[in-house]
Design an enzyme around this catalytic site. Sequence first.
Site, PDB file in Angstrom:
ATOM      1  N   ASN A  96     -24.054 -64.917  75.683  1.00 35.19           N
ATOM      2  CA  ASN A  96     -25.226 -64.556  76.485  1.00 35.19           C
ATOM      3  C   ASN A  96     -25.450 -63.055  76.451  1.00 35.19           C
ATOM      4  OD1 ASN A  96     -25.829 -67.142  78.368  1.00 35.19           O
ATOM      5  ND2 ASN A  96     -23.627 -66.951  78.061  1.00 35.19           N
ATOM      6  N   CYS A 135     -23.404 -72.356  73.757  1.00 37.12           N
ATOM      7  CA  CYS A 135     -23.505 -73.783  74.031  1.00 37.12           C
ATOM      8  C   CYS A 135     -22.600 -74.569  73.084  1.00 37.12           C
ATOM      9  CB  CYS A 135     -24.953 -74.251  73.866  1.00 37.12           C
ATOM     10  SG  CYS A 135     -25.180 -76.031  74.061  1.00 37.12           S
ATOM     11  N   ARG A 195     -19.474 -69.924  84.148  1.00 40.44           N
ATOM     12  CA  ARG A 195     -19.900 -71.257  83.739  1.00 40.44           C
ATOM     13  C   ARG A 195     -20.250 -71.239  82.254  1.00 40.44           C
ATOM     14  NH1 ARG A 195     -23.756 -73.895  81.105  1.00 40.44           N
ATOM     15  NH2 ARG A 195     -25.350 -72.594  82.090  1.00 40.44           N
ATOM     16  N   HIS A 255     -29.676 -65.320  75.009  1.00 45.62           N
ATOM     17  CA  HIS A 255     -28.422 -65.132  74.284  1.00 45.62           C
ATOM     18  C   HIS A 255     -28.626 -64.020  73.254  1.00 45.62           C
ATOM     19  CE1 HIS A 255     -25.903 -68.783  75.406  1.00 45.62           C
ATOM     20  NE2 HIS A 255     -26.999 -68.886  76.137  1.00 45.62           N
TER      21      HIS A 255
END
Length: 318
Positions: A251, A242, A17, A211
């Site tokens: 991440n 993002c 995701r 992150h």
Amino acid sequence: MLQGVVVNLTITEVGLRDGIQSEAHFVPTADKIRLIDALFAAGVRSIEATSFVSPHAVPQMADAEDVVRGVHKPIGTRLCALAPNSRGVHAAIRAGVDDIVVFLSASESHNRKNLNRSIDASLAAIEETVALAVSAGVGVKGAIAVAFGCPFEGDVESSSVVRIARAFTDAGVSRITLGDTTGMASPEVVKRVCGELKDALPNVEPALHFHNTRGMALLNVAAGLGLGINTYESALGGTGGCPFAPGATGNVCTEDLVNFLHESGHETGINLEALIDASVDLERVLGRTLPGQVMRAGPRSRLHPLDSVRTATAKVTI
């Protein structure tokens, strides 16, 4: 492995995701499903698989229902998905997720960029979202983005994080993730924000989502462990970033995190070698080198045949 107290930790994998949402090329649905299945087979028990969002906003997530329906989910595991509004919640319920993740940002600026509405408007929608999920027998998790710093406003007041977390708990959501969306966290910031949250809401056990934008992710995990926090989110291969935050990078890498935890004496229930295999597969699918380090070197216990490396032809001194 270092000597220490063994603690069972929970890791939620977000690579399929958060990790790939900004990829320029669409990752085939079959590849997403295969990777999720491989992660479950490696021992990951919780996977955030997709987002039920507008395909115009995040094209990579256009196949959300097909992904959820196609996964072979072992007993005792949980499949999660982001759903920012009632339309997304209905779609996620139809697809058969175990948990819906509702989210907003701790800063007004990022919330408007990320969700195109104010924090107050986002909070007002939480009760409806939770009620929809609960009526369908689906769990709800809350996530707070830029909890440790906003790229537009700078430092975020802990009171803002506490306010949103309190609204989640008032709505019946006790599982709350604090997100370091652009890697602005440091160990001291983690201690401050999490400490004030624990003081205000002692019954909330947050998950931490870091992150590695500035190379601080594992240091921040160590700070979280020192606070007794045992739930973390990470992305296969260190992917991610993002799309609505400048300078956002990957991440914390799942293989690197698992290796760090195992070497620190903790238990995750995850097979590191199998995890590395999945990361190598993801790298092949994406067609680029991923930032994970353990996927290259392997765990510390992996040895190599002596004849696999050439012998120096001249004496080398250091």
